[in-house]
Structures are given as structure tokens and as C-alpha cells.
Write a protein that holds these residues in place. Structure first.
Motif: not given
Length: 433
Positions: A176-203
Motif C-alpha cells: 500500500a505504501g508503494n501505491s501511495v508513493g506512486g500516486m503522490s509522486g505523480r500528482i506532485v510532479t504533475g502539478w509542479v511541472a505544469q507551473e515550473w517544469g519537469w526539473r523542478v518537479a523532480l527536485g
């Protein structure tokens, strides 16, 4: 109700044991009684620690998956080329999980998991500065190799520290922790990347993983039942050969690989599908689609109850049927139906994975770390294959091409489970002779 076994827990030709009169517990029973049980001291800390390890592992391992369209555009690469940022990480993990399991047998599960997360989060902070697609792929491979120590050690740690009857539930929480990590990682990177780009999202994701790694180390109780093993290659080869010689374990490894092939293909390609017409969704919304991972959190954490009601084979049939239904529903051109399809695929995958991985730990009586490592190796080979083949199928035939590939993989799961059911019936007949 069918037995909870998957088909190899009964010894061929064995004579049924006579009822044992109450007496002093055996050494195995005494060891089991001293292990942690739900509600007991340390269980919540242990569960939360490994939950956070699962969050960090999946968030880092698949950190680029939701960003593939942006990475393709940023480096001027194709979908297939960008998909290697996922395949390199999962492929390296598959290669290194067995050596990491050997290290965990010698130096301890907690030490290896701590070291693995430390290296992985450090690389995660360097990844946003990758100067080229090739450099990004190399860094992702290093990160995947480092992360191999977590799945190689986590299920073995639980098998040693948790009472056998609670093992499926405990491993389900880690999954279940795997699923939460996969979900939260994609959500965080999606919204951050939309505003500041994929590099900032990965940071940003790298910093979140640092927090999870630190909390994991502070929370995880010291092991009480670990016994150091040998690092001699001959011992490792003998243990691996023994596991690969077990028909049940081979079936479980194949099931894990096939389930993950479907999942890796679907979630590697879905971003491209939702970016294109007729959906044309922005990156932040595409990242939010991964909220369906919450369904995986529920299905994985309830896998123990599912096995209790249906048996392992019954649970695997249900997981395969749910995944198949999801693939077919996702063919619709309606966004709500596509999302329902993703929900079903996610629920089926995480349930099947939790059932198969816990069955490996239950089946292996010795060399549990190697048994789990072989499962994880097969599982992540499936992920790497799914990411690459899913992108190729999408390029050749669009989303129906990816779905067709997924259906073939699920058919393989069902066929292997049928073989296991027949083998179990044969063993039961022989045991009564």
C-alpha cells in the motif's frame, strides 16, 4: 472452500500428522509467538516505517513516468526514447535486487534498506540537473540499482519479525505504501511541472523522498529475529537454485512479472493518451489522474482478508478478472469510463501483487531474502518490459495496441494459476494414497 495454498504446500506422499496433545511449544512455534502481531508493541512503528519506505521507493522509481510527454519535448525525443527513463530504473533494480538480498542476509535488513534509500535520495537530488536524455537515463539506472535494497529486504524483514498469520496483512501495508508513493509522486510532479517544469518537479519529489527516508530510519524497530547468513557465492547459488527448482515459486515469479507488465505498460502510456485529442488534458490534471492509486492502497491492504475468503488461487483469479475488465473498459472514448478502467486495473494489479508476494514469503522456509529478491527481480523485469513494450505498442496501434498487450499478459496470469490449481489437486490425491 479451497485451501489457502497455491499448490505446493503439501508434501507429496506425506502421511497426515496425528493430532498433537497439548505440550511445550516447538522451537518454531516459540519463535512465531515472540514475533510482532497487530496491536502489539512496535507493530504500528514497524508498519509506518515500511509504509514510508514503500512511499519513497515507488515515488522515486516512477518519478519520471507522469512527466514523459514533457521530457520528450524538452530533449526532442520520442515516446519510446523517453520511456527508457522508467525502464532503466526498473531494469537496474531487477538486476541488483538479488545481490542486495545477499547483502541483507549478511549485514541485516535494516542496514541494507537504510543504505539503499540514502543513495537513492542523493541521486534523486542530482537528477533535475541532468544535461541530456542519455545522462538522465544513466542517473535513473543508478537510482534503480540503489533502490533494489528496499524490496530485497522489506518482505524478508516482515517474514522474520511478524507472526505468520499477520504476514499477508503486513506485506499488504508495505505494498500500500508503494501505491501511495506512486500516486503522490505523480500528482506532485504533475502539478509542479505544469507551473515550473519537469526539473523542478523532480527536485521537489527528491526532497519529499529525503523526508520519508529519514522518518523510516527513525521509526523502524531493530530486528529481533535476524540471523546473519553467508556471503559465499556457492551458498547464494545453491539457495537460488533451490528456489528456482520449486514449481510454486516459479509460478509466483511469473505471475508477478505478468501483472507488472500490464501495470507498467498502462501507466507509462496513459499520459500520452490523455495529452492527445480528444482529451487534451493539462499536465496537472493528468498527474491528478493518479489518485486512482488510492484504490490500490485499499486493495493491497485488504489482500489478507481476500485470501482468507477465496484462497490464494481464488484471489488471483479475481485480481486477473478485475484487471481484464479494466483494460476493456479503458478502450472507451469517454473520460469517465477511461478513469473507471484505470481504477479496475489498479485494484486488480495491487491485489494480485500483494497476494503473490506474500505467498513467496510464506512458501520459502529458508533463504527468504533470496526468494523475495527473485520475485522482485521478475516483478521489475515485468515493469521494464511493460514500459518499453507498452510505448512501442502505443506507437504502433494507439491505446488499443497497449490494451491488447495487457490482455495477453493477464491471460498468462490466468493460465499459470490454472496450472497451479491442477497441481494442487494432484498433490492432494497423492497425499491420500
Amino acid at each position: 472452500m479451497p485451501s489457502a495454498s497455491t499448490g505446493a504446500s503439501t508434501t507429496v506422499g506425506a502421511v497426515p500428522a496425528l493430532p498433537r496433545t497439548p505440550s511445550a511449544p516447538t522451537a518454531r512455534e516459540a519463535a512465531a509467538d515472540s514475533r510482532v502481531a497487530p496491536g502489539g508493541p512496535g507493530y504500528r512503528r514497524m508498519s509506518l516505517a515500511l509504509f514510508l519506505a514503500g512511499v519513497a521507493t515507488f515515488a522515486l522509481l516512477y518519478s519520471t513516468q507522469a512527466l514523459l510527454p514533457l521530457i520528450s519535448t524538452g530533449f526532442g525525443g520520442t515516446a519510446s526514447a523517453a520511456s527508457w527513463t522508467v525502464s532503466a530504473a526498473t531494469g537496474a533494480l531487477a538486476l541488483f535486487v538479488l545481490p542486495m538480498s545477499a547483502l541483507s542476509e549478511r549485514f541485516g535488513r535494516r542496514a541494507v534498506m537504510t543504505g539503499s534509500l540514502a543513495v537513492a535520495v542523493t541521486v534523486g537530488l542530482l537528477i533535475p540537473f541532468a544535461p541530456s536524455l542519455g545522462a538522465l537515463v544513466v542517473l535513473r539506472a543508478v537510482q534503480g540499482a540503489a533502490l533494489a535494497g528496499v524490496p530485497a529486504s522489506a518482505t524478508a524483514y516482515l517474514a522474520e519479525e511478524v507472526r505468520p498469520k499477520a504476514l499477508v496483512t503486513a506485506i499488504g501495508l508495505f505494498v500500500a505504501g508503494n501505491s501511495v508513493g506512486g500516486m503522490s509522486g505523480r500528482i506532485v510532479t504533475g502539478w509542479v511541472a505544469q507551473e515550473w517544469g519537469w526539473r523542478v518537479a523532480l527536485g521537489v519529489l527528491g526532497l519529499i523522498a529525503v523526508g520519508c527516508a529519514v522518518a523510516f530510519r527513525l521509526l523502524l524497530p531493530a530486528p529481533r529475529h535476524f540471523v546473519a547468513g553467508s556471503l559465499r557465492p556457492a551458498v547464494l547459488v545453491r539457495t537460488v537454485r533451490s528456489h528456482l527448482g520449486d514449481p510454486l515459486l516459479r509460478r509466483l515469479y511469473a505471475i508477478g512479472a505478468l501483472f507488472m507488465t500490464v501495470f507498467g505498460a498502462v501507466y507509462t502510456v496513459i499520459g500520452y493518451r490523455l495529452t492527445d485529442a480528444p482529451f487534451s488534458l493539462p499536465q496537472g490534471v493528468i498527474g491528478s489522474v493518479f489518485l486512482v492509486y488510492l484504490v490500490g492502497t485499499v486493495s493491497a491492504s485488504t489482500a489478507g482478508r481476500l485470501v482468507g475468503r477465496l484462497g490464494r488461487r481464488g484471489a488471483l483469479y479475481l485480481a486477473g478478472g478485475t484487471t481484464t475488465a479494466g483494460l476493456l473498459v479503458s478502450l472507451s472514448g469517454s473520460l469517465p469510463l477511461v478513469l473507471i478502467g484505470l481504477v479496475l486495473i489498479t485494484a486488480g494489479f495491487f491485489a494480485g501483487h500483494a497476494v503473490a508476494s506474500s505467498a513467496v514469503s510464506h512458501t520459502a522456509k529458508e533463504g527468504r531474502a533470496q526468494a523475495s529478491a527473485l520475485y522482485q527481480s521478475a516483478y521489475y523485469v515485468g515493469s521494464s518490459a511493460g514500459s518499453t513494450l507498452g510505448a512501442i505498442a502505443f506507437h504502433a496501434g494507439g491505446w488499443p495496441g497497449t490494451v491488447s498487450m495487457g490482455l495477453l499478459a493477464v491471460l498468462g496470469v490466468v493460465a499459470i494459476t490454472v496450472v497451479g490449481s491442477r497441481a494442487a489437486r494432484v498433490q492432494r490425491r497423492l497425499a491420500t494414497v
